[in-house]
Design a protein around this motif. Structure first.
Motif, PDB file in Angstrom:
ATOM      1  N   PHE A  58       0.917  -1.528  -0.032  1.00  0.00           N
ATOM      2  CA  PHE A  58      -0.095   0.357  -0.509  1.00  0.00           C
ATOM      3  C   PHE A  58       0.911   1.130  -0.002  1.00  0.00           C
ATOM      4  CE2 PHE A  58      -2.374  -3.206   2.768  1.00  0.00           C
ATOM      5  CZ  PHE A  58      -3.632  -3.739   1.634  1.00  0.00           C
ATOM      6  N   TYR A  59       1.943   1.346  -0.225  1.00  0.00           N
ATOM      7  CA  TYR A  59       3.035   2.137  -0.152  1.00  0.00           C
ATOM      8  C   TYR A  59       2.294   3.308  -1.165  1.00  0.00           C
ATOM      9  CZ  TYR A  59       6.790   5.349  -1.345  1.00  0.00           C
ATOM     10  OH  TYR A  59       8.009   5.842  -1.293  1.00  0.00           O
ATOM     11  N   ASP A  60       2.090   3.013  -2.290  1.00  0.00           N
ATOM     12  CA  ASP A  60       1.137   3.971  -3.382  1.00  0.00           C
ATOM     13  C   ASP A  60       0.533   4.898  -2.487  1.00  0.00           C
ATOM     14  OD1 ASP A  60       3.020   3.637  -5.135  1.00  0.00           O
ATOM     15  OD2 ASP A  60       2.113   2.029  -6.376  1.00  0.00           O
ATOM     16  N   GLU A  61      -0.824   3.977  -2.511  1.00  0.00           N
ATOM     17  CA  GLU A  61      -2.162   4.455  -1.092  1.00  0.00           C
ATOM     18  C   GLU A  61      -1.359   5.500  -0.834  1.00  0.00           C
ATOM     19  OE1 GLU A  61      -1.222   1.178  -2.249  1.00  0.00           O
ATOM     20  OE2 GLU A  61      -3.304   0.420  -2.555  1.00  0.00           O
ATOM     21  N   VAL A  62      -0.703   5.689   0.166  1.00  0.00           N
ATOM     22  CA  VAL A  62      -0.356   5.809   1.708  1.00  0.00           C
ATOM     23  C   VAL A  62       0.401   7.037   1.394  1.00  0.00           C
ATOM     24  CG1 VAL A  62       1.074   6.074   3.766  1.00  0.00           C
ATOM     25  CG2 VAL A  62      -0.170   4.029   2.952  1.00  0.00           C
ATOM     26  N   ASP A  63       1.809   6.891   0.151  1.00  0.00           N
ATOM     27  CA  ASP A  63       2.030   8.162  -0.157  1.00  0.00           C
ATOM     28  C   ASP A  63       1.021   8.808  -0.759  1.00  0.00           C
ATOM     29  OD1 ASP A  63       4.623   9.194  -1.429  1.00  0.00           O
ATOM     30  OD2 ASP A  63       4.413   8.647  -3.708  1.00  0.00           O
ATOM     31  N   CYS A  64       0.422   8.454  -2.013  1.00  0.00           N
ATOM     32  CA  CYS A  64      -0.474   9.285  -2.533  1.00  0.00           C
ATOM     33  C   CYS A  64      -1.090  10.453  -1.294  1.00  0.00           C
ATOM     34  CB  CYS A  64      -1.881   8.486  -2.516  1.00  0.00           C
ATOM     35  SG  CYS A  64      -3.128  10.121  -4.250  1.00  0.00           S
ATOM     36  N   ILE A  65      -1.909   9.883  -0.504  1.00  0.00           N
ATOM     37  CA  ILE A  65      -2.452  10.985   0.985  1.00  0.00           C
ATOM     38  C   ILE A  65      -1.108  11.736   1.865  1.00  0.00           C
ATOM     39  CG2 ILE A  65      -3.569  10.596   3.032  1.00  0.00           C
ATOM     40  CD1 ILE A  65      -4.260   7.857   2.596  1.00  0.00           C
ATOM     41  N   LEU A  66      -0.126  10.407   2.082  1.00  0.00           N
ATOM     42  CA  LEU A  66       0.585  11.566   2.655  1.00  0.00           C
ATOM     43  C   LEU A  66       1.669  12.573   1.984  1.00  0.00           C
ATOM     44  CD1 LEU A  66       2.255   8.680   5.037  1.00  0.00           C
ATOM     45  CD2 LEU A  66       0.800  10.722   5.558  1.00  0.00           C
ATOM     46  N   ARG A  67       1.576  12.583   0.547  1.00  0.00           N
ATOM     47  CA  ARG A  67       1.708  14.098   0.253  1.00  0.00           C
ATOM     48  C   ARG A  67       1.172  15.061  -0.656  1.00  0.00           C
ATOM     49  NH1 ARG A  67       2.365  13.215  -5.031  1.00  0.00           N
ATOM     50  NH2 ARG A  67       1.920  10.549  -4.882  1.00  0.00           N
ATOM     51  N   ARG A  68      -0.029  14.823  -0.092  1.00  0.00           N
ATOM     52  CA  ARG A  68      -1.066  15.401  -0.335  1.00  0.00           C
ATOM     53  C   ARG A  68      -0.896  16.585   0.953  1.00  0.00           C
ATOM     54  NH1 ARG A  68      -6.029  15.655   1.241  1.00  0.00           N
ATOM     55  NH2 ARG A  68      -7.258  17.105   0.407  1.00  0.00           N
ATOM     56  N   GLN A  69      -0.859  16.338   1.975  1.00  0.00           N
ATOM     57  CA  GLN A  69      -0.778  16.552   3.434  1.00  0.00           C
ATOM     58  C   GLN A  69       0.480  17.302   3.103  1.00  0.00           C
ATOM     59  OE1 GLN A  69      -0.751  13.808   6.282  1.00  0.00           O
ATOM     60  NE2 GLN A  69      -2.694  13.590   7.030  1.00  0.00           N
ATOM     61  N   THR A  70       1.950  17.038   2.800  1.00  0.00           N
ATOM     62  CA  THR A  70       2.522  17.888   3.306  1.00  0.00           C
ATOM     63  C   THR A  70       2.881  19.047   1.939  1.00  0.00           C
ATOM     64  OG1 THR A  70       4.021  15.696   3.199  1.00  0.00           O
ATOM     65  CG2 THR A  70       5.123  17.567   2.753  1.00  0.00           C
ATOM     66  N   LEU A  71       2.129  18.879   0.619  1.00  0.00           N
ATOM     67  CA  LEU A  71       2.534  19.783  -0.498  1.00  0.00           C
ATOM     68  C   LEU A  71       1.286  20.753   0.491  1.00  0.00           C
ATOM     69  CD1 LEU A  71       3.137  17.476  -3.390  1.00  0.00           C
ATOM     70  CD2 LEU A  71       4.456  18.730  -2.414  1.00  0.00           C
ATOM     71  N   GLY A  72      -0.048  20.176   0.903  1.00  0.00           N
ATOM     72  CA  GLY A  72      -0.808  21.015   1.564  1.00  0.00           C
ATOM     73  C   GLY A  72      -2.255  21.490  -0.013  1.00  0.00           C
ATOM     74  N   THR A  73      -1.790  20.387  -0.746  1.00  0.00           N
ATOM     75  CA  THR A  73      -2.883  20.947  -2.093  1.00  0.00           C
ATOM     76  C   THR A  73      -4.825  20.906  -1.440  1.00  0.00           C
ATOM     77  OG1 THR A  73      -2.194  18.176  -2.797  1.00  0.00           O
ATOM     78  CG2 THR A  73      -1.864  20.425  -4.754  1.00  0.00           C
ATOM     79  N   SER A  74      -4.781  21.609  -1.916  1.00  0.00           N
ATOM     80  CA  SER A  74      -6.487  20.910  -2.416  1.00  0.00           C
ATOM     81  C   SER A  74      -7.366  20.459  -3.347  1.00  0.00           C
ATOM     82  CB  SER A  74      -7.317  22.622  -1.578  1.00  0.00           C
ATOM     83  OG  SER A  74      -6.891  22.807  -3.428  1.00  0.00           O
ATOM     84  N   GLY A  75      -8.249  19.970  -3.211  1.00  0.00           N
ATOM     85  CA  GLY A  75      -9.005  19.115  -4.247  1.00  0.00           C
ATOM     86  C   GLY A  75      -7.729  17.364  -3.883  1.00  0.00           C
ATOM     87  N   TRP A  76      -8.988  16.713  -4.547  1.00  0.00           N
ATOM     88  CA  TRP A  76      -8.528  15.202  -3.992  1.00  0.00           C
ATOM     89  C   TRP A  76      -8.061  14.586  -5.161  1.00  0.00           C
ATOM     90  CZ3 TRP A  76      -5.676  12.765  -0.625  1.00  0.00           C
ATOM     91  CH2 TRP A  76      -5.703  11.135  -0.487  1.00  0.00           C
ATOM     92  N   GLY A  77      -6.837  13.554  -5.869  1.00  0.00           N
ATOM     93  CA  GLY A  77      -6.216  13.390  -6.779  1.00  0.00           C
ATOM     94  C   GLY A  77      -5.745  11.713  -6.081  1.00  0.00           C
ATOM     95  N   CYS A  78      -6.229  11.159  -5.691  1.00  0.00           N
ATOM     96  CA  CYS A  78      -6.758  10.022  -5.670  1.00  0.00           C
ATOM     97  C   CYS A  78      -7.025   8.993  -5.989  1.00  0.00           C
ATOM     98  CB  CYS A  78      -5.733   9.071  -3.955  1.00  0.00           C
ATOM     99  SG  CYS A  78      -4.368  10.199  -3.258  1.00  0.00           S
TER     100      CYS A  78
END
Length: 126
Positions: free
Chosen positions: A89-109
């Motif tokens: 589940f690396y890719d899934e967790v990466d998608c969530i945690l990268r989004r948190q770090t980048l502070g992006t709004s809008g969900w792309g996962c």
């Protein structure tokens, strides 16, 4: 007195947990929360709607373990240069945690592997 605390999580259970974790509302609730029992009780309720019986402590522990393993792997890969180890589940967790770090709004996962192998829960009854 077997509480099931050590019961192994199946791939479908982990996918469901990650799917709920990726929900924008859950993300906002977890952001900066220090007392998060209520959040994990909500996650456990959502899992129960999907037929997965886990209590809030099990959900919190699995969430923390996924984050820890991901961060340990990130650190290891920084030092080694190329990834030698990969977690489930690396890719899934990466998608969530990268989004948190980048502070992006809008969900792309959603369209990623987040939902692969599971039925679509986005139409879940509220």
């Amino acid at each position: 007195n077997d509480t099931g605390a050590g019961k192994h999580w199946s791939d479908n259970e982990v996918r469901a947990l990650i799917n709920i974790w990726s929900d924008e509302k859950i993300q906002q609730m977890l952001e900066g929360a220090t007392r998060n029992k209520e959040i994990f009780e909500e996650i456990a309720r959502r899992l129960m709607k999907r037929g997965i019986d886990r209590d809030w402590k099990q959900c919190r522990t699995k969430y923390k373990n996924l984050k820890y393993e991901y961060r340990a792997l990130q650190k290891e890969n920084e030092h080694l240069g190329n990834p030698r180890r990969k977690m489930r589940f690396y890719d899934e967790v990466d998608c969530i945690l990268r989004r948190q770090t980048l502070g992006t709004s809008g969900w792309g996962c959603e369209s990623s592997s987040l939902l692969s192998g599971t039925k679509n829960f986005s139409d879940e009854i509220k």
